[in-house]
Design a protein around this motif. Structure first.
Motif, PDB file in Angstrom:
ATOM      1  N   PRO A 165       0.594  -1.844   0.336  1.00  2.56           N
ATOM      2  CA  PRO A 165      -0.404   0.036   0.276  1.00  2.56           C
ATOM      3  C   PRO A 165       0.877   1.229  -0.161  1.00  2.56           C
ATOM      4  O   PRO A 165       0.266   2.011  -0.745  1.00  2.56           O
ATOM      5  N   GLY A 166       2.355   1.005   0.856  1.00  2.00           N
ATOM      6  CA  GLY A 166       2.493   2.404   0.648  1.00  2.00           C
ATOM      7  C   GLY A 166       3.158   2.860  -0.573  1.00  2.00           C
ATOM      8  O   GLY A 166       3.416   3.915  -1.255  1.00  2.00           O
ATOM      9  N   GLN A 167       4.334   1.747  -1.152  1.00  2.00           N
ATOM     10  CA  GLN A 167       3.962   1.807  -2.443  1.00  2.00           C
ATOM     11  C   GLN A 167       3.164   2.147  -3.558  1.00  2.00           C
ATOM     12  O   GLN A 167       3.394   3.182  -5.043  1.00  2.00           O
ATOM     13  N   ILE A 168       1.879   2.315  -3.486  1.00  2.00           N
ATOM     14  CA  ILE A 168       0.775   2.575  -4.105  1.00  2.00           C
ATOM     15  C   ILE A 168       0.831   3.736  -4.196  1.00  2.00           C
ATOM     16  O   ILE A 168       0.656   4.880  -5.073  1.00  2.00           O
ATOM     17  N   LEU A 169       0.329   3.879  -2.989  1.00  2.00           N
ATOM     18  CA  LEU A 169       0.676   5.594  -2.380  1.00  2.00           C
ATOM     19  C   LEU A 169       1.492   6.150  -3.499  1.00  2.00           C
ATOM     20  O   LEU A 169       1.198   7.515  -3.659  1.00  2.00           O
ATOM     21  N   LEU A 203       0.696   6.623  -7.287  1.00  2.00           N
ATOM     22  CA  LEU A 203      -0.023   7.564  -7.682  1.00  2.00           C
ATOM     23  C   LEU A 203       0.412   8.838  -7.483  1.00  2.00           C
ATOM     24  O   LEU A 203       0.062   9.122  -8.361  1.00  2.00           O
ATOM     25  N   ALA A 204       1.090   9.216  -6.325  1.00  2.00           N
ATOM     26  CA  ALA A 204       1.977  10.962  -5.913  1.00  2.00           C
ATOM     27  C   ALA A 204       2.789  11.044  -7.623  1.00  2.00           C
ATOM     28  O   ALA A 204       2.243  11.857  -8.362  1.00  2.00           O
TER      29      ALA A 204
END
Length: 123
Positions: free
Chosen positions: A111-115, A118-119
């Motif tokens: 989830p952290g990598q997804i954020l 996305l950024a």
């Protein structure tokens, strides 16, 4: 044939021959970039267009094992293509590849990598 049955048959085919998808997606993305390479054949930028096509297609081979690294490499290539003033079609081809890489970040990353991805996409 119903939609569910068709999707199930595609999933079965994917499981039976995983290398088709593994190699097929980068090959398809490279083929999408070829018209822009051929358009540049009359100009002096054929090497640049070919390098961009290879730079965005080849990392897709590792999209399931290293999704974030692949996304970062493809994003960097797309940014370089923008500043190198390559053809608009090549940038569009790089954007398609970037969306494939972002999809795989969503499938396989934390989830952290997804954020982070996305950024990077929004920036």
């Amino acid at each position: 044939m119903s939609i569910i049955a068709r999707l199930s048959s595609w999933r079965w085919a994917d499981r039976a021959r995983p290398r088709v998808r593994l190699w097929g997606v980068p090959l398809l993305c490279a083929v999408l970039g070829l018209p822009y390479v051929l358009t540049a054949a009359g100009e002096s930028g054929i090497a640049e267009e070919l390098a961009l096509t290879v730079a965005v297609a080849v990392p897709l081979l590792w999209r399931e094992r290293r999704p974030m690294l692949v996304f970062e490499l493809i994003t960097a290539s797309a940014v370089l293509a923008t500043y190198a003033e390559s053809s608009p079609g090549a940038n569009a081809s790089a954007d398609v590849v970037r969306h494939v890489a972002l999809f795989n970040v969503g499938r396989f990353a934390t989830p952290g990598q997804i954020l982070i991805a996305l950024a990077m996409s929004l920036a």
